[in-house]
Design an enzyme around this catalytic site. Structure first.
Site, short mmCIF file in Angstrom:
data_model
loop_
_atom_site.label_atom_id
_atom_site.label_comp_id
_atom_site.label_asym_id
_atom_site.label_seq_id
_atom_site.Cartn_x
_atom_site.Cartn_y
_atom_site.Cartn_z
N ARG A 555 0.82 -1.20 0.00
CA ARG A 555 0.00 0.00 0.00
C ARG A 555 0.86 1.26 0.00
NH1 ARG A 555 -5.32 -0.97 -1.02
NH2 ARG A 555 -5.56 1.18 -0.36
N VAL A 556 0.37 2.26 -0.69
CA VAL A 556 1.07 3.55 -0.68
C VAL A 556 0.27 4.58 0.13
CG1 VAL A 556 2.36 3.26 -2.81
CG2 VAL A 556 0.03 4.11 -2.92
N ASP A 557 -0.88 4.13 0.67
CA ASP A 557 -1.65 5.05 1.52
C ASP A 557 -1.51 4.59 2.98
OD1 ASP A 557 -3.02 2.68 1.40
OD2 ASP A 557 -4.84 3.52 0.50
N ASP A 558 -2.31 5.17 3.86
CA ASP A 558 -2.18 4.83 5.28
C ASP A 558 -3.06 3.65 5.65
OD1 ASP A 558 -0.24 6.72 5.81
OD2 ASP A 558 -1.76 8.30 5.92
N VAL A 559 -2.87 2.57 4.90
CA VAL A 559 -3.60 1.34 5.18
C VAL A 559 -2.55 0.28 5.48
CG1 VAL A 559 -5.06 -0.45 4.17
CG2 VAL A 559 -5.58 1.95 3.74
#
Ligand code: 6R9
Length: 691
Positions: A555-559
């Protein structure tokens, strides 16, 4: 990924010659046809289904936010029913006496087989019960069940009468359950109001069970439901019917203890026994909703991913058939829970639409022994086995013996899903479980994509351990650079995006189309400039190698992806923040040998509060109780402060590196934008007490 890049594993000539797609060239031809002649490609597949009314236009869409709202439609003008295609049609084709499910319970020896005809009868009965409760086409129905046969039955019953199921994984807490029920209830009017289906006074039904054994542990689901029931009530929403499937033995069931249950609670069996085992289907327009499934995002509350009828049906059917090279006579075993998308697409829908025989397993891989999966494979002569890397890594630790004790010669294809598979786990899976003869299909996809997106086809694709290889038919991936531009060179690394819709794509976030557009069609750079708004943004990073193979990098997001389950850092943080002694919390993922990623929480305590084990345990328990066991932080680090930019944004990049074990400030990358650079050293110094 540890030196997997250069090794290539080819399917055997024997396997390929019997496969649906026999060579890489065949795959390339079919793929090209799916992109260049989608009308012909999908018409052929759709002709394998029953359409009450044929569709006239293949698809219509707007994929570019600058031109207006995002809209995606497939098989326009058609009318069909997914349940009809999964059951009635199978029976019409003469498959009524074929086993649909070998159900295998938590304890050894607890098994029961169900044919397609059995499923038909049970689904019709449950559909009639739902109708008697007042459920109508377009009403959301919550399902909170363990892996008992009633779970796929309830899903299909909803599909039969046009109700929208919302399955909530049995590991979620009462608060998560209540939150999802309330969200679907209050938002229903926004989504369906225009379709003229949902009524503000629609009944609210939940299908659940008294409890379940998970390994040696008893989980009393009904107590959780009761708490959720009360939470909904205090929020002004009344659950009208709680339909309980009794799973625990009479003398252990909590139903007896829960005297004076409100009148809404009813035993499902009593109602089903009295109900007719035929039930007419509700014919659904192609774009009528089929189900919603909540998933965590990088911000705020989980969102209800909405899938619709025809596109999802055709996508789950096609991907199952090709990815697993399904043939009549095969025995498919997917170890996922129906509470996640994998169980939706590759237990309830894809396999049943193909008329496949499956194993439905209630238990866990380590109960009563570490051979449980393999014993089941041996007993039922499983041909395709589909699991998650976290399970492979966990089982690998017990060595080869628990596998080799079993005869796994029936296996033909092994599947992997949920997270990147490291090459060590890949190789163990390949050599020890698959005796070096089974292709491994490492399937990359998401709740939002409905089915496989990047995956090998077992008879066609030369494999590289750790790579999900090439796109599925109809899928056009793009790799975007930091400025949001598509990279045209084959070899590259960046954000993974998809350039055009495919049939199984989610259509909206239930009740919040704007959130759908913002989350999936807008990409921002580090300075918060919008850099792309005309592709589906997956939230994953990837690398494409010189041969065009895709390697998903996470993931590149805050997941965070814990054991293949997605958890938004914001969700965990908000629970920690609520603790009386906590000032602020920041949560990141860190490499975990079994779970893939573990949850690492930095917690700043209030002035004057001394860190202690009691608070640590309270914090962990709070998240466990309020979200679910799988979201519990593995490590709590008493933080003296958090690295923030001058504008107050937490620099998670630094927190991730410290959590992963970096101890040199120089290795943390650029720290010059920090408001207070000294906080980094004190964080490194305080790491010793993290536990
Ligand atoms: C099906 C499912 C989706 C996220 C996805 C990605 C990760 C899933 C993967 C994989 C690498 C694979 N993911 N499969 N990463 N290789 N084969 O898991 O859906 O729960 O929505 O999670 O899981 O990060 O974005 P979901």
């Amino acid at each position: 990924m540890e030196n997997g890049q250069d090794e290539i594993y080819k399917p055997s000539a024997e396997f390929s010659s019997n496969a649906h797609v026999k060579s890489l060239d065949d795959y390339k031809k079919l793929y090209a046809r799916s992109i260049e002649h989608p009308q012909a490609f999908w018409s052929e597949i759709s002709s394998e289904f029953h359409w009450q009314k044929e569709w006239d236009t293949l698809s219509k869409y707007n994929y570019d936010l600058s031109r207006g709202s995002i809209s995606i439609e497939w098989f326009i003008g058609g009318e069909t029913n997914v349940c009809y295609n999964a059951l009635d049609r199978q029976i019409e084709m003469g498959h009524g006496s074929r086993t649909a499910f070998h159900w295998v319970g938590n304890d050894e020896g607890e098994t029961k087989d169900y044919t397609f005809s059995d499923m038909f009868n049970m689904v019709c009965q449950m559909a009639n019960v739902l109708k008697d409760c007042g459920v109508k086409k377009g009403d959301p129905v919550a399902i909170y069940l363990p892996m008992v046969i009633q779970l796929p039955v309830a899903m299909l019953a909803c599909a039969r009468i046009g109700a929208i199921h919302s399955v909530i994984f049995g590991g979620f807490s009462s608060e998560s359950l209540a939150g999802r029920i309330l969200d679907s209830k209050c938002k229903a009017s926004c989504v369906l109001g225009t379709a003229g289906m949902w009524q503000p006074d629609a009944v609210q039904v939940i299908v659940t069970a008294d409890g379940v054994m998970r390994g040696p542990k008893m989980i009393k689901l009904i107590e959780i439901v009761r708490e959720a029931f009360d939470m909904c009530k205090s929020d002004g929403h009344q659950l009208d019917h709680v339909l309980i499937s009794q799973r625990l033995p009479e003398d252990q069931s909590p139903l007896g203890e829960l005297k004076n249950l409100p009148h809404q609670y009813k035993l499902l069996k009593d109602l089903c026994d009295k109900a007719s085992n035929t039930c007419p289907v509700e014919w659904m327009k192609s774009e009528d909703p089929l189900f919603m499934l909540y998933t965590s995002g990088s911000t705020g509350k989980p969102k209800g991913v909405l899938h619709t009828t025809a596109g999802y049906m055709i996508w789950s059917y096609t991907t199952f058939k090709y990815t697993f090279d399904y043939r009549p006579g095969d025995i498919f075993f997917c170890t996922a829970d129906c509470g996640w998308i994998t169980g939706h697409s590759y237990i309830t829908y894809g396999p049943m639409l193909n008329g496949a025989t499956q194993v439905l397993f209630e238990g866990i891989p380590t109960h009563p022994t570490n051979s449980r999966f393999w014993e089941i494979c041996e007993q039922y002569k499983v041909t395709q086995f589909y699991t998650a890397p976290t399970a492979i890594r966990a089982l690998m630790r017990f060595g080869d013996e628990p596998v080799q004790r079993c005869n796994l010669s029936s296996l033909k294809v092994l599947g992997s899903v949920g997270e990147p598979i490291n090459s060590e786990a890949w190789k163990w899976y390949h050599t020890v479980v698959g005796s070096s003869k089974c292709p491994i299909v490492d399937t990359w996809w998401q709740t939002e994509t409905g089915g496989h997106m990047i995956t090998p086809l077992p008879g066609a694709t030369p494999l590289k351990p750790g790579s999900a290889t090439f796109p599925m038919f109809g899928v056009v991936p793009a790799v975007l650079d930091a400025e949001g531009r598509e990279i045209t060179e084959t070899e590259c690394e960046g954000y993974l995006a998809i350039k055009q819709p495919w049939p199984g794509q989610m259509r909206t976030v239930f009740g919040d189309h704007e959130r759908f557009e913002k989350t999936y069609f807008e990409l921002y750079d580090a300075e918060n400039n919008l850099i792309c708004n005309h592709f589906y943004i997956t939230g994953d990073g990837c690398r494409r190698d010189k041969d065009g193979y895709y390697w998903l990098t996470g993931r590149v997001d805050d997941v965070i992806n814990v054991s293949g389950h997605r958890i938004g850092t914001a969700e965990v943080e908000s629970k920690l923040d609520e603790h009386v002694d906590c000032t602020e919390a920041a949560v990141v993922g860190y490499p975990h040998p079994v779970k893939g990623e573990g949850i690492y929480a930095y917690v700043i305590l209030k002035e004057g509060v001394e860190p202690c084990d009691r608070i640590r345990q309270e914090l962990k328990n709070k998240v466990r109780k309020e979200i679910g066991a799988f979201a519990q932080p593995d490590i709590i680090h008493w933080a003296p402060g958090l690295p923030k930019t001058r504008s107050g944004k937490i620099m998670r990049r630094i927190l991730r590196k410290i959590a992963a074990g970096q101890t040199m400030v120089d290795d943390l990358g650029d720290v010059s934008t920090l408001a207070d650079p000294s906080v980094v050293e004190s964080l490194i110094a305080s790491k010793a007490d993290a536990a």
